[in-house]
Design an enzyme around this catalytic site. Structure first.
Site, PDB file in Angstrom:
ATOM      1  N   ARG A   5       0.840  -1.201   0.000  1.00  0.00           N
ATOM      2  CA  ARG A   5       0.000   0.000   0.000  1.00  0.00           C
ATOM      3  C   ARG A   5       0.873   1.249   0.000  1.00  0.00           C
ATOM      4  O   ARG A   5       0.531   2.273  -0.562  1.00  0.00           O
ATOM      5  CB  ARG A   5      -0.898   0.003   1.240  1.00  0.00           C
ATOM      6  CG  ARG A   5      -1.934  -1.121   1.273  1.00  0.00           C
ATOM      7  CD  ARG A   5      -2.679  -1.137   2.593  1.00  0.00           C
ATOM      8  NE  ARG A   5      -3.715  -2.158   2.647  1.00  0.00           N
ATOM      9  CZ  ARG A   5      -3.539  -3.399   3.104  1.00  0.00           C
ATOM     10  NH1 ARG A   5      -2.350  -3.770   3.523  1.00  0.00           N
ATOM     11  NH2 ARG A   5      -4.540  -4.255   3.150  1.00  0.00           N
ATOM     12  N   ASP A  28     -10.103  -4.519   8.095  1.00  0.00           N
ATOM     13  CA  ASP A  28      -9.182  -5.526   8.640  1.00  0.00           C
ATOM     14  C   ASP A  28      -9.879  -6.376   9.710  1.00  0.00           C
ATOM     15  O   ASP A  28      -9.638  -7.584   9.809  1.00  0.00           O
ATOM     16  CB  ASP A  28      -7.933  -4.839   9.220  1.00  0.00           C
ATOM     17  CG  ASP A  28      -7.165  -4.071   8.142  1.00  0.00           C
ATOM     18  OD1 ASP A  28      -7.202  -4.511   6.975  1.00  0.00           O
ATOM     19  OD2 ASP A  28      -6.547  -3.040   8.462  1.00  0.00           O
ATOM     20  N   HIS A  87      -2.806   0.415   8.818  1.00  0.00           N
ATOM     21  CA  HIS A  87      -3.508  -0.410   7.828  1.00  0.00           C
ATOM     22  C   HIS A  87      -2.487  -0.911   6.793  1.00  0.00           C
ATOM     23  O   HIS A  87      -2.517  -0.557   5.635  1.00  0.00           O
ATOM     24  CB  HIS A  87      -4.611   0.420   7.154  1.00  0.00           C
ATOM     25  CG  HIS A  87      -5.330  -0.297   6.058  1.00  0.00           C
ATOM     26  ND1 HIS A  87      -5.993  -1.482   6.238  1.00  0.00           N
ATOM     27  CD2 HIS A  87      -5.498   0.016   4.736  1.00  0.00           C
ATOM     28  CE1 HIS A  87      -6.535  -1.860   5.092  1.00  0.00           C
ATOM     29  NE2 HIS A  87      -6.244  -0.971   4.163  1.00  0.00           N
ATOM     30  N   ARG A 105     -12.010  -8.904   8.043  1.00  0.00           N
ATOM     31  CA  ARG A 105     -11.180 -10.029   7.576  1.00  0.00           C
ATOM     32  C   ARG A 105     -10.798 -10.921   8.752  1.00  0.00           C
ATOM     33  O   ARG A 105     -10.805 -12.159   8.642  1.00  0.00           O
ATOM     34  CB  ARG A 105      -9.932  -9.479   6.860  1.00  0.00           C
ATOM     35  CG  ARG A 105     -10.307  -8.874   5.519  1.00  0.00           C
ATOM     36  CD  ARG A 105      -9.142  -8.249   4.786  1.00  0.00           C
ATOM     37  NE  ARG A 105      -9.578  -7.825   3.447  1.00  0.00           N
ATOM     38  CZ  ARG A 105      -9.029  -6.853   2.734  1.00  0.00           C
ATOM     39  NH1 ARG A 105      -8.011  -6.166   3.233  1.00  0.00           N
ATOM     40  NH2 ARG A 105      -9.489  -6.560   1.534  1.00  0.00           N
TER      41      ARG A 105
HETATM   42  N1  NAD Z   1      -8.499   1.746   3.252  1.00  0.00           N
HETATM   43  C1  NAD Z   1      -8.883   0.566   2.818  1.00  0.00           C
HETATM   44  O1  NAD Z   1      -9.295  -0.294   3.588  1.00  0.00           O
HETATM   45  C2  NAD Z   1      -8.818   0.252   1.336  1.00  0.00           C
HETATM   46  C3  NAD Z   1      -9.310  -0.941   0.815  1.00  0.00           C
HETATM   47  C4  NAD Z   1      -9.274  -1.162  -0.552  1.00  0.00           C
HETATM   48  C5  NAD Z   1      -8.715  -0.186  -1.390  1.00  0.00           C
HETATM   49  N2  NAD Z   1      -8.230   0.945  -0.850  1.00  0.00           N
HETATM   50  C6  NAD Z   1      -7.669   2.004  -1.690  1.00  0.00           C
HETATM   51  O2  NAD Z   1      -8.749   2.735  -2.273  1.00  0.00           O
HETATM   52  C7  NAD Z   1      -8.280   3.363  -3.464  1.00  0.00           C
HETATM   53  C8  NAD Z   1      -9.257   3.047  -4.600  1.00  0.00           C
HETATM   54  O3  NAD Z   1      -9.208   1.681  -4.932  1.00  0.00           O
HETATM   55  P1  NAD Z   1     -10.082   1.136  -6.159  1.00  0.00           P
HETATM   56  O4  NAD Z   1      -9.880  -0.317  -6.195  1.00  0.00           O
HETATM   57  O5  NAD Z   1     -11.442   1.700  -6.108  1.00  0.00           O
HETATM   58  O6  NAD Z   1      -9.294   1.806  -7.403  1.00  0.00           O
HETATM   59  P2  NAD Z   1      -9.902   2.131  -8.841  1.00  0.00           P
HETATM   60  O7  NAD Z   1      -8.751   2.357  -9.747  1.00  0.00           O
HETATM   61  O8  NAD Z   1     -10.923   1.134  -9.228  1.00  0.00           O
HETATM   62  O9  NAD Z   1     -10.668   3.513  -8.599  1.00  0.00           O
HETATM   63  C9  NAD Z   1     -10.013   4.693  -8.299  1.00  0.00           C
HETATM   64  C10 NAD Z   1     -10.762   5.813  -9.007  1.00  0.00           C
HETATM   65  O10 NAD Z   1     -10.200   7.054  -8.604  1.00  0.00           O
HETATM   66  C11 NAD Z   1     -10.340   7.931  -9.705  1.00  0.00           C
HETATM   67  N3  NAD Z   1      -9.502   9.101  -9.557  1.00  0.00           N
HETATM   68  C12 NAD Z   1      -8.159   9.201  -9.712  1.00  0.00           C
HETATM   69  N4  NAD Z   1      -7.771  10.470  -9.503  1.00  0.00           N
HETATM   70  C13 NAD Z   1      -8.882  11.170  -9.195  1.00  0.00           C
HETATM   71  C14 NAD Z   1      -9.136  12.540  -8.860  1.00  0.00           C
HETATM   72  N5  NAD Z   1      -8.144  13.425  -8.797  1.00  0.00           N
HETATM   73  N6  NAD Z   1     -10.392  12.901  -8.611  1.00  0.00           N
HETATM   74  C15 NAD Z   1     -11.421  12.018  -8.675  1.00  0.00           C
HETATM   75  N7  NAD Z   1     -11.241  10.714  -8.991  1.00  0.00           N
HETATM   76  C16 NAD Z   1      -9.993  10.309  -9.243  1.00  0.00           C
HETATM   77  C17 NAD Z   1      -9.951   7.057 -10.896  1.00  0.00           C
HETATM   78  O11 NAD Z   1     -10.393   7.603 -12.123  1.00  0.00           O
HETATM   79  C18 NAD Z   1     -10.634   5.744 -10.536  1.00  0.00           C
HETATM   80  O12 NAD Z   1     -11.909   5.626 -11.128  1.00  0.00           O
HETATM   81  C19 NAD Z   1      -6.868   2.826  -3.687  1.00  0.00           C
HETATM   82  O13 NAD Z   1      -5.916   3.752  -3.204  1.00  0.00           O
HETATM   83  C20 NAD Z   1      -6.833   1.561  -2.861  1.00  0.00           C
HETATM   84  O14 NAD Z   1      -5.540   1.187  -2.495  1.00  0.00           O
HETATM   85  C21 NAD Z   1      -8.260   1.178   0.479  1.00  0.00           C
END
Ligand code: NAD
Length: 311
Positions: A88, A148, A175, A151
């Site tokens: 991450r 988490d 995380h 999970r």
């Molecule tokens: N905290 C958690 O528990 C957790 C869990 C899963 C994923 N995540 C994180 O969440 C984030 C999203 O994951 P995902 O699988 O949905 O990715 P994804 O690629 O499917 O979606 C991300 C979206 O963000 C958009 N984006 C990028 N820059 C942008 C901006 N400036 N303004 C608006 N939109 C913008 C992209 O166009 C895309 O559609 C990642 O950083 C991932 O690591 C966190």
């Protein structure tokens, strides 16, 4: 009530869909930088609503922040997800710019919003959102520990062959695969410590599987997971908008609690209409304390990387 979800990708769209299905607001706005994506997904959700008896206005927005005006809660999921083999933490450079920019744009139109940060590396992104916005600390909440813990409960329920609904289990700390701390000592099966049912070796495996829970899915799917992350974001939002005062492990700003300061890290907090309302500061044992401090060191190192970036 109005809720905006920024990022209409896998996690954002799933989170918005869960928010709409649970009717947590009269209006949900989905915003993405990719032209048409949020409008398309929003319209698809609206069509699903007619089948599922949901009465929520869902609007898509291609980077038009005016449509997000007066949001009560904003969930930030925009940014790169990890690919197999990535941590991450490797996402920091790109996602820091995105999270900072999005936070600024949202605040122009929704100065009173409560922010839920999901983008990774989440602990550092939460710290960045807090520091760059200057908002009161209770209005910035990082979501990682709820996922988490889900999970953790999943692996516990598989080991116990029982319903996860009868389990209580919490994961605190950062995380990250090596920074999260599944609190096996405190996990219970209908109030009875799980150590009464599982031997130490099995419990250790449950904790180890939990810690690499995200990486396991990333390897299987080819990108990071979204069903549980989206649901975890939605139940956090639910506790805010319905003022449920649920206790969830969330990433919040610490000022001496758990022996740490000037850092955002996962600890149990009461979540209600004002954001995070109280940190549940309970006594960890020596081993847990050491793990928590180690986790804080790793997250602090990651926060230091922010200083080297041009934000
Ligand atoms: N905290 C958690 O528990 C957790 C869990 C899963 C994923 N995540 C994180 O969440 C984030 C999203 O994951 P995902 O699988 O949905 O990715 P994804 O690629 O499917 O979606 C991300 C979206 O963000 C958009 N984006 C990028 N820059 C942008 C901006 N400036 N303004 C608006 N939109 C913008 C992209 O166009 C895309 O559609 C990642 O950083 C991932 O690591 C966190």
């Amino acid at each position: 009530m109005k809720i905006t979800v920024v990022g209409a990708g896998a996690v954002g769209a799933t989170c918005a869909d869960n928010i709409a299905r649970r009717e947590l607001a009269e209006e949900v706005v989905l915003l993405d930088i990719k032209e048409g994506l949020s409008e398309g997904k929003g319209l698809d959700m609206l069509q699903a609503s007619t089948l599922l008896d949901c009465d929520v206005k869902i609007t898509g927005s291609s980077n038009n922040y005016e449509l997000t005006a007066n949001s009560d809660v904003v969930v930030i999921t925009s940014g790169l997800p990890r690919k197999p083999g990535m941590t991450r933490e490797e996402l920091i450079g790109t996602n820091a710019n995105i999270v900072k920019g999005v936070t600024e744009n949202i605040l122009k139109y929704s100065p009173d919003a409560i922010f839920v940060i999901i983008s990774n590396p989440m602990d550092t992104m939460t710290y960045l959102a807090l520091k760059s916005s200057g908002l009161p600390k209770n209005r910035i909440i990082g979501m990682g520990g709820i996922l988490d813990s889900a999970r953790f409960k999943t692996y516990l329920s598989l080991a116990l062959n029982c319903s996860p609904n009868d389990l209580q289990g919490t994961v605190i700390g950062g995380h990250g695969d090596t920074t999260m701390i599944p609190l096996t000592r405190l996990a219970t099966y209908s109030g009875v410590p799980v150590s009464q049912f599982l031997d130490a070796e099995t419990l250790q495996k449950v904790a180890a599987d939990t810690m690499v829970g995200g990486a396991t899915l990333t390897k299987l799917i080819g990108t990071s997971a979204w069903y549980a992350p989206g649901a975890a974001g939605a139940i956090l939002v639910e506790s805010i908008v319905r003022d449920q005062k649920r206790v969830f492990p969330c990433c919040v700003y610490l000022e001496g609690e758990y022996g740490q300061s000037d850092i955002c890290l996962g600890v149990p907090v009461v979540i209600g209409r004002n954001g995070w309302e109280k940190i549940v500061d309970f006594e960890l044992n020596d081993e847990e304390k050491a793990a928590f401090n180690k986790s804080a060191d790793a997250v602090r190192n990651m926060n230091d990387v922010l200083k080297t970036l041009e934000l």
